[in-house]
Design a protein around this motif. Structure first.
Motif, PDB file in Angstrom:
ATOM      1  N   LEU A  43      27.498  32.132 -25.911  1.00  0.00           N
ATOM      2  CA  LEU A  43      28.602  32.761 -25.181  1.00  0.00           C
ATOM      3  C   LEU A  43      29.759  31.790 -25.037  1.00  0.00           C
ATOM      4  CD1 LEU A  43      25.926  34.280 -24.149  1.00  0.00           C
ATOM      5  CD2 LEU A  43      27.394  35.069 -22.311  1.00  0.00           C
ATOM      6  N   VAL A  44      30.957  32.330 -25.078  1.00  0.00           N
ATOM      7  CA  VAL A  44      32.170  31.533 -24.928  1.00  0.00           C
ATOM      8  C   VAL A  44      32.971  32.081 -23.754  1.00  0.00           C
ATOM      9  CG1 VAL A  44      34.331  30.839 -25.999  1.00  0.00           C
ATOM     10  CG2 VAL A  44      32.256  30.975 -27.379  1.00  0.00           C
ATOM     11  N   HIS A  45      33.370  31.187 -22.874  1.00  0.00           N
ATOM     12  CA  HIS A  45      34.141  31.581 -21.704  1.00  0.00           C
ATOM     13  C   HIS A  45      35.532  32.047 -22.114  1.00  0.00           C
ATOM     14  CE1 HIS A  45      36.803  30.673 -18.212  1.00  0.00           C
ATOM     15  NE2 HIS A  45      35.801  31.212 -17.548  1.00  0.00           N
ATOM     16  N   LEU A  46      35.958  33.189 -21.558  1.00  0.00           N
ATOM     17  CA  LEU A  46      37.287  33.724 -21.848  1.00  0.00           C
ATOM     18  C   LEU A  46      38.255  33.482 -20.705  1.00  0.00           C
ATOM     19  CD1 LEU A  46      36.412  37.165 -23.474  1.00  0.00           C
ATOM     20  CD2 LEU A  46      37.140  35.071 -24.632  1.00  0.00           C
ATOM     21  N   ILE A  47      37.853  33.896 -19.508  1.00  0.00           N
ATOM     22  CA  ILE A  47      38.801  33.873 -18.399  1.00  0.00           C
ATOM     23  C   ILE A  47      38.042  33.988 -17.083  1.00  0.00           C
ATOM     24  CG2 ILE A  47      39.175  36.379 -18.379  1.00  0.00           C
ATOM     25  CD1 ILE A  47      42.207  35.741 -18.014  1.00  0.00           C
ATOM     26  N   LEU A  48      38.590  33.377 -16.056  1.00  0.00           N
ATOM     27  CA  LEU A  48      38.017  33.418 -14.710  1.00  0.00           C
ATOM     28  C   LEU A  48      39.079  33.944 -13.763  1.00  0.00           C
ATOM     29  CD1 LEU A  48      35.996  30.633 -12.902  1.00  0.00           C
ATOM     30  CD2 LEU A  48      38.027  31.611 -11.820  1.00  0.00           C
ATOM     31  N   ILE A  49      38.685  34.862 -12.899  1.00  0.00           N
ATOM     32  CA  ILE A  49      39.612  35.382 -11.892  1.00  0.00           C
ATOM     33  C   ILE A  49      38.964  35.175 -10.524  1.00  0.00           C
ATOM     34  CG2 ILE A  49      38.755  37.774 -12.127  1.00  0.00           C
ATOM     35  CD1 ILE A  49      41.727  38.635 -11.571  1.00  0.00           C
ATOM     36  N   ARG A  50      39.724  34.607  -9.610  1.00  0.00           N
ATOM     37  CA  ARG A  50      39.199  34.317  -8.277  1.00  0.00           C
ATOM     38  C   ARG A  50      39.294  35.562  -7.398  1.00  0.00           C
ATOM     39  NH1 ARG A  50      38.220  29.184  -8.735  1.00  0.00           N
ATOM     40  NH2 ARG A  50      39.558  27.866  -9.987  1.00  0.00           N
ATOM     41  N   SER A  51      38.522  35.564  -6.342  1.00  0.00           N
ATOM     42  CA  SER A  51      38.445  36.750  -5.482  1.00  0.00           C
ATOM     43  C   SER A  51      39.765  37.071  -4.799  1.00  0.00           C
ATOM     44  CB  SER A  51      37.340  36.579  -4.431  1.00  0.00           C
ATOM     45  OG  SER A  51      37.593  35.454  -3.622  1.00  0.00           O
ATOM     46  N   ASN A  52      40.658  36.063  -4.662  1.00  0.00           N
ATOM     47  CA  ASN A  52      41.945  36.321  -4.018  1.00  0.00           C
ATOM     48  C   ASN A  52      43.052  36.641  -5.034  1.00  0.00           C
ATOM     49  OD1 ASN A  52      42.230  33.821  -5.145  1.00  0.00           O
ATOM     50  ND2 ASN A  52      43.009  32.809  -3.309  1.00  0.00           N
ATOM     51  N   GLU A  53      42.669  36.798  -6.288  1.00  0.00           N
ATOM     52  CA  GLU A  53      43.609  37.174  -7.338  1.00  0.00           C
ATOM     53  C   GLU A  53      43.378  38.629  -7.728  1.00  0.00           C
ATOM     54  OE1 GLU A  53      42.392  34.026 -10.091  1.00  0.00           O
ATOM     55  OE2 GLU A  53      44.384  33.124  -9.833  1.00  0.00           O
ATOM     56  N   ARG A  54      44.420  39.296  -8.123  1.00  0.00           N
ATOM     57  CA  ARG A  54      44.305  40.713  -8.516  1.00  0.00           C
ATOM     58  C   ARG A  54      44.455  40.886 -10.023  1.00  0.00           C
ATOM     59  NH1 ARG A  54      41.828  40.604  -5.155  1.00  0.00           N
ATOM     60  NH2 ARG A  54      42.071  41.316  -3.008  1.00  0.00           N
ATOM     61  N   GLU A  55      45.178  39.969 -10.652  1.00  0.00           N
ATOM     62  CA  GLU A  55      45.404  40.102 -12.092  1.00  0.00           C
ATOM     63  C   GLU A  55      45.619  38.718 -12.676  1.00  0.00           C
ATOM     64  OE1 GLU A  55      47.987  43.363 -13.196  1.00  0.00           O
ATOM     65  OE2 GLU A  55      48.900  42.125 -14.745  1.00  0.00           O
ATOM     66  N   LYS A  56      45.171  38.563 -13.926  1.00  0.00           N
ATOM     67  CA  LYS A  56      45.346  37.286 -14.603  1.00  0.00           C
ATOM     68  C   LYS A  56      45.502  37.537 -16.088  1.00  0.00           C
ATOM     69  CE  LYS A  56      43.581  32.609 -14.214  1.00  0.00           C
ATOM     70  NZ  LYS A  56      42.558  31.763 -13.561  1.00  0.00           N
ATOM     71  N   HIS A  57      46.342  36.727 -16.725  1.00  0.00           N
ATOM     72  CA  HIS A  57      46.604  36.888 -18.156  1.00  0.00           C
ATOM     73  C   HIS A  57      46.246  35.607 -18.891  1.00  0.00           C
ATOM     74  CE1 HIS A  57      49.242  40.552 -17.740  1.00  0.00           C
ATOM     75  NE2 HIS A  57      49.201  40.118 -16.502  1.00  0.00           N
ATOM     76  N   SER A  58      45.785  35.776 -20.127  1.00  0.00           N
ATOM     77  CA  SER A  58      45.569  34.640 -21.007  1.00  0.00           C
ATOM     78  C   SER A  58      45.735  35.146 -22.431  1.00  0.00           C
ATOM     79  CB  SER A  58      44.170  34.056 -20.807  1.00  0.00           C
ATOM     80  OG  SER A  58      43.934  33.007 -21.726  1.00  0.00           O
ATOM     81  N   GLY A  59      46.883  34.839 -23.030  1.00  0.00           N
ATOM     82  CA  GLY A  59      47.144  35.330 -24.384  1.00  0.00           C
ATOM     83  C   GLY A  59      47.127  36.848 -24.430  1.00  0.00           C
ATOM     84  N   ARG A  60      46.257  37.404 -25.275  1.00  0.00           N
ATOM     85  CA  ARG A  60      46.155  38.864 -25.391  1.00  0.00           C
ATOM     86  C   ARG A  60      45.182  39.471 -24.380  1.00  0.00           C
ATOM     87  NH1 ARG A  60      43.756  40.584 -29.632  1.00  0.00           N
ATOM     88  NH2 ARG A  60      42.880  38.595 -30.323  1.00  0.00           N
ATOM     89  N   LEU A  61      44.673  38.647 -23.494  1.00  0.00           N
ATOM     90  CA  LEU A  61      43.716  39.124 -22.501  1.00  0.00           C
ATOM     91  C   LEU A  61      44.396  39.363 -21.160  1.00  0.00           C
ATOM     92  CD1 LEU A  61      40.748  36.637 -23.093  1.00  0.00           C
ATOM     93  CD2 LEU A  61      41.180  38.828 -24.221  1.00  0.00           C
ATOM     94  N   ARG A  62      43.983  40.463 -20.528  1.00  0.00           N
ATOM     95  CA  ARG A  62      44.452  40.722 -19.170  1.00  0.00           C
ATOM     96  C   ARG A  62      43.245  41.164 -18.356  1.00  0.00           C
ATOM     97  NH1 ARG A  62      46.298  46.003 -17.251  1.00  0.00           N
ATOM     98  NH2 ARG A  62      47.058  45.807 -15.126  1.00  0.00           N
ATOM     99  N   VAL A  63      43.023  40.486 -17.252  1.00  0.00           N
ATOM    100  CA  VAL A  63      41.891  40.802 -16.392  1.00  0.00           C
ATOM    101  C   VAL A  63      42.428  41.248 -15.039  1.00  0.00           C
ATOM    102  CG1 VAL A  63      39.955  39.838 -15.098  1.00  0.00           C
ATOM    103  CG2 VAL A  63      40.272  39.247 -17.501  1.00  0.00           C
ATOM    104  N   THR A  64      41.833  42.298 -14.498  1.00  0.00           N
ATOM    105  CA  THR A  64      42.150  42.732 -13.146  1.00  0.00           C
ATOM    106  C   THR A  64      40.893  42.671 -12.298  1.00  0.00           C
ATOM    107  OG1 THR A  64      41.714  45.061 -13.628  1.00  0.00           O
ATOM    108  CG2 THR A  64      43.977  44.271 -13.975  1.00  0.00           C
ATOM    109  N   LEU A  65      41.078  42.531 -11.024  1.00  0.00           N
ATOM    110  CA  LEU A  65      39.960  42.484 -10.088  1.00  0.00           C
ATOM    111  C   LEU A  65      40.308  43.312  -8.862  1.00  0.00           C
ATOM    112  CD1 LEU A  65      37.184  41.275  -9.270  1.00  0.00           C
ATOM    113  CD2 LEU A  65      38.461  39.373  -8.241  1.00  0.00           C
ATOM    114  N   ASP A  66      39.422  44.221  -8.491  1.00  0.00           N
ATOM    115  CA  ASP A  66      39.582  45.019  -7.281  1.00  0.00           C
ATOM    116  C   ASP A  66      38.350  44.779  -6.420  1.00  0.00           C
ATOM    117  OD1 ASP A  66      39.698  46.983  -5.300  1.00  0.00           O
ATOM    118  OD2 ASP A  66      40.611  48.457  -6.633  1.00  0.00           O
TER     119      ASP A  66
END
Lengths: 111, 118
Positions: A43-66
């Motif tokens: 496995l390769v790590h892509l992105i980490l989003i913290r609990s106090n974050e709602r959205e994070k971007h890295s290149g072509r990746l976009r992660v949201t957290l609710d």
């Protein structure tokens, strides 16, 4: 037991389209991570989003957290054949270190 | 080394035999994890080391499974009296220990050892 559950289990799209994968989890988290696994590889790590974050971007990746819905999504824009892989969300294992993984979404990008 | 190294990459054994799987983590990583992954499933936690000690071995399925990390670096996962149900890919990961500068919680995985029990 597996904390995160991804859906869909499998996704097949055309190259150039966007791919969205979802993850739901059960308990409170400090952060949520997404990993990618090519067939037969580690496995390769892509992105980490913290609990106090709602959205994070890295290149072509976009992660949201609710955190109110205990869910996260991973969006891959302008998909490429090389994005074909399994994608896993992972959350911390309660008081212990290390991660608990879901069953993953198997993404196939059709050229 | 540059990454997490696992040996052997493939191991075929007969039911009832003893197996050892080795993991060489990234230099300086104090935390080391073993996971097991069956086909079509996500990695399943087995055991976590912080330094030389097993900080959490709650994921080991039974007493046939044991892991050591005697010098706080290389770890060996040992499986006694193997059963066909032990067939899986065994993944090792390492990370900086919590509380250390640069710690993010990110795990760095090896390529895995594929175990087949006939």
């Amino acid at each position: 037991s597996q904390q995160g559950e991804e859906d869909p289990q499998a996704l097949s799209i055309q190259e150039g389209e966007n791919a969205t994968m979802n993850c739901s989890y059960k308990t409170s988290i400090n952060n949520l991570q997404w990993y990618r696994q090519n067939s037969g590889r580690g496995l390769v790590h892509l992105i980490l989003i913290r609990s106090n974050e709602r959205e994070k971007h890295s290149g072509r990746l976009r992660v949201t957290l609710d955190t109110s819905k205990k869910s996260s999504s991973l969006l891959i824009t302008a998909s490429r054949a090389a994005d074909t892989a399994s994608y896993f969300c992972a959350t911390a294992r309660g008081g212990a270190d290390g991660l608990t993984f879901g069953k993953g979404t198997h993404l196939i990008i059709q050229p | 080394g540059a990454g997490v190294s696992q040996t052997p990459s493939n191991k075929v054994t007969e039911k009832g035999k003893y197996v050892e799987l080795r993991c060489d983590p990234i230099s300086g990583h104090t935390a080391l994890y073993w996971y097991r992954q069956s086909l079509g499933q996500g990695p399943e936690f087995l055991i976590y080391f912080q330094g030389t000690g097993a900080a959490d071995d709650s994921g080991l399925p039974n007493d046939r499974f044991f892991a050591v990390r005697p010098e706080g670096s290389v770890s060996t996962l040992k499986i006694q009296r193997t059963e066909r149900g032990d067939s899986a890919v065994y993944l090792c990961a390492s990370s900086l220990g919590p509380g250390l500068a640069g710690y993010t919680g990110e795990l760095f995985f090896g390529e895995g050892s594929r175990l087949t029990v006939l």
